[in-house]
Design a protein around this motif. Sequence first.
Motif, PDB file in Angstrom:
ATOM      1  N   LEU A  66       8.840  14.134 -36.766  1.00  0.00           N
ATOM      2  CA  LEU A  66       7.342  14.308 -36.321  1.00  0.00           C
ATOM      3  C   LEU A  66       6.801  13.226 -36.272  1.00  0.00           C
ATOM      4  CD1 LEU A  66       5.828  17.298 -38.278  1.00  0.00           C
ATOM      5  CD2 LEU A  66       6.349  17.257 -36.258  1.00  0.00           C
ATOM      6  N   ILE A  67       7.415  11.816 -36.993  1.00  0.00           N
ATOM      7  CA  ILE A  67       7.518  10.386 -37.283  1.00  0.00           C
ATOM      8  C   ILE A  67       6.546   9.803 -35.635  1.00  0.00           C
ATOM      9  CG2 ILE A  67       9.527   9.442 -36.380  1.00  0.00           C
ATOM     10  CD1 ILE A  67       6.837   8.245 -38.390  1.00  0.00           C
TER      11      ILE A  67
ATOM     12  N   GLY B 109       8.670  15.664 -46.831  1.00  0.00           N
ATOM     13  CA  GLY B 109       9.231  14.426 -45.763  1.00  0.00           C
ATOM     14  C   GLY B 109       7.908  14.039 -45.027  1.00  0.00           C
ATOM     15  N   PHE B 110       6.151  15.222 -44.937  1.00  0.00           N
ATOM     16  CA  PHE B 110       5.438  15.008 -44.592  1.00  0.00           C
ATOM     17  C   PHE B 110       5.184  13.464 -45.630  1.00  0.00           C
ATOM     18  CE2 PHE B 110       1.391  15.385 -42.630  1.00  0.00           C
ATOM     19  CZ  PHE B 110       1.159  14.872 -41.515  1.00  0.00           C
ATOM     20  N   GLN B 111       4.628  13.780 -45.766  1.00  0.00           N
ATOM     21  CA  GLN B 111       4.153  12.314 -46.928  1.00  0.00           C
ATOM     22  C   GLN B 111       4.848  10.951 -47.188  1.00  0.00           C
ATOM     23  OE1 GLN B 111       5.302  11.871 -51.412  1.00  0.00           O
ATOM     24  NE2 GLN B 111       3.312  10.803 -52.037  1.00  0.00           N
ATOM     25  N   GLU B 112       6.354  11.199 -47.243  1.00  0.00           N
ATOM     26  CA  GLU B 112       7.415  10.163 -46.574  1.00  0.00           C
ATOM     27  C   GLU B 112       6.972   9.866 -44.426  1.00  0.00           C
ATOM     28  OE1 GLU B 112      10.749  11.451 -47.004  1.00  0.00           O
ATOM     29  OE2 GLU B 112      11.105  10.888 -49.228  1.00  0.00           O
ATOM     30  N   VAL B 113       6.455  11.051 -43.874  1.00  0.00           N
ATOM     31  CA  VAL B 113       5.895  10.312 -42.635  1.00  0.00           C
ATOM     32  C   VAL B 113       4.879   9.557 -42.512  1.00  0.00           C
ATOM     33  CG1 VAL B 113       4.834  11.457 -40.757  1.00  0.00           C
ATOM     34  CG2 VAL B 113       7.472  12.088 -41.778  1.00  0.00           C
ATOM     35  N   LEU B 114       4.204   9.707 -43.304  1.00  0.00           N
ATOM     36  CA  LEU B 114       2.669   9.315 -43.233  1.00  0.00           C
ATOM     37  C   LEU B 114       3.208   7.660 -43.655  1.00  0.00           C
ATOM     38  CD1 LEU B 114       0.252  12.241 -44.578  1.00  0.00           C
ATOM     39  CD2 LEU B 114       0.790  11.624 -42.321  1.00  0.00           C
ATOM     40  N   MET B 115       3.511   7.815 -44.711  1.00  0.00           N
ATOM     41  CA  MET B 115       4.397   6.246 -45.594  1.00  0.00           C
ATOM     42  C   MET B 115       5.109   5.119 -44.088  1.00  0.00           C
ATOM     43  SD  MET B 115       5.403   8.046 -49.253  1.00  0.00           S
ATOM     44  CE  MET B 115       5.441   5.868 -50.062  1.00  0.00           C
ATOM     45  N   THR B 116       5.959   6.250 -43.627  1.00  0.00           N
ATOM     46  CA  THR B 116       6.394   6.044 -42.806  1.00  0.00           C
ATOM     47  C   THR B 116       5.516   4.881 -41.274  1.00  0.00           C
ATOM     48  OG1 THR B 116       8.376   6.575 -43.575  1.00  0.00           O
ATOM     49  CG2 THR B 116       8.678   5.509 -41.180  1.00  0.00           C
ATOM     50  N   ALA B 117       4.944   5.906 -40.715  1.00  0.00           N
ATOM     51  CA  ALA B 117       3.510   5.474 -40.198  1.00  0.00           C
ATOM     52  C   ALA B 117       3.388   4.286 -40.441  1.00  0.00           C
ATOM     53  CB  ALA B 117       3.259   6.335 -39.579  1.00  0.00           C
ATOM     54  N   GLU B 118       2.839   4.499 -41.887  1.00  0.00           N
ATOM     55  CA  GLU B 118       1.819   3.195 -42.267  1.00  0.00           C
ATOM     56  C   GLU B 118       2.838   1.964 -42.306  1.00  0.00           C
ATOM     57  OE1 GLU B 118      -1.392   2.262 -45.562  1.00  0.00           O
ATOM     58  OE2 GLU B 118      -0.089   3.996 -46.408  1.00  0.00           O
ATOM     59  N   LEU B 119       4.150   2.105 -42.645  1.00  0.00           N
ATOM     60  CA  LEU B 119       4.729   0.377 -43.113  1.00  0.00           C
ATOM     61  C   LEU B 119       4.789   0.284 -41.695  1.00  0.00           C
ATOM     62  CD1 LEU B 119       7.086   1.975 -45.827  1.00  0.00           C
ATOM     63  CD2 LEU B 119       5.582  -0.464 -45.318  1.00  0.00           C
TER      64      LEU B 119
ATOM     65  N   MET C 131      -0.279   4.735 -38.809  1.00  0.00           N
ATOM     66  CA  MET C 131      -0.899   5.068 -38.895  1.00  0.00           C
ATOM     67  C   MET C 131      -2.307   5.588 -38.114  1.00  0.00           C
ATOM     68  SD  MET C 131      -1.018   6.740 -41.795  1.00  0.00           S
ATOM     69  CE  MET C 131      -1.366   7.660 -43.665  1.00  0.00           C
ATOM     70  N   PRO C 132      -2.979   6.791 -38.334  1.00  0.00           N
ATOM     71  CA  PRO C 132      -4.117   7.318 -37.441  1.00  0.00           C
ATOM     72  C   PRO C 132      -4.819   6.503 -38.010  1.00  0.00           C
ATOM     73  CG  PRO C 132      -2.422   9.307 -38.413  1.00  0.00           C
ATOM     74  CD  PRO C 132      -1.833   7.903 -38.663  1.00  0.00           C
ATOM     75  N   ARG C 133      -5.860   6.379 -37.413  1.00  0.00           N
ATOM     76  CA  ARG C 133      -6.965   5.358 -37.844  1.00  0.00           C
ATOM     77  C   ARG C 133      -7.984   6.179 -39.049  1.00  0.00           C
ATOM     78  NH1 ARG C 133     -10.397   2.839 -33.125  1.00  0.00           N
ATOM     79  NH2 ARG C 133      -9.483   4.592 -32.279  1.00  0.00           N
TER      80      ARG C 133
END
Length: 233
Positions: free
Chosen positions: A53-54, A101-111, A115-117
């Motif tokens: 989902l990333i 997995g989804f928590q890591e998706v959000l963290m990866t998107a931020e890195l 990351m969504p606004r």
Amino acid sequence: MLDDPPSVLILGIGNLLWADEGFGTRTVEALHRSHTFADNVRLMDGGTLGFYLIQHVQQADVLLVFDAVDYGLEPGTLHCVVGADVPRFMGAKKMSLHQTGFQEVLMTAELLGGMPRHLALVGVQPHTLEDFGGSLTPPVRAQIEPAIAAGLQWLEGLGVTATRRDIPLGDDERLSPPALELTPYERGRPAPEAASRQGDPRVLADPAVRFDPKPLPDAWQRLSVDVDNRRPL
């Protein structure tokens, strides 16, 4: 309020096969059946896709997630979280691999700077999870419409509006295959007497059934797999 039409992703995540774990998917299905949105809004059944989902998360300016979350509250309790707290709640008490997995998706998107606004999680406290092939329990199912209302209210605060459908969707327009929609899924589900959800006692209690593992052949122990191309090396 957002100035330009944002890219909006409304995501339901969870596993339909584990009772209340399917709340997120069932909620986004119900929202898709009942409402329409502008072209900049996408509804998606994220299932248990995790890192797959990333790219969808990175492309979104606004992300609304529906999920079953162990908040430590009474079963069936609806709770909404917004902003930076969302990743923390997605992994506070992991109930399944999809949450990790989804928590890591959000963290990866931020890195990665994607990351969504604007981010919101509309979650419900599950009642039952260990019911393989099970459907939503009554207290959790009762929160589908309130969850939709809460999500739409949050979106409306950002200027993202929905219109209620006048004509029901056809089968080919739905998010999930027809057989996985809530009503046919429940209609086709065998009774517990015919298909036990937690291990068939007719087998487990049979003295003729015993667990007798065998050692792997030496050749199997040396087998490795290329996980990118899914072929033996």
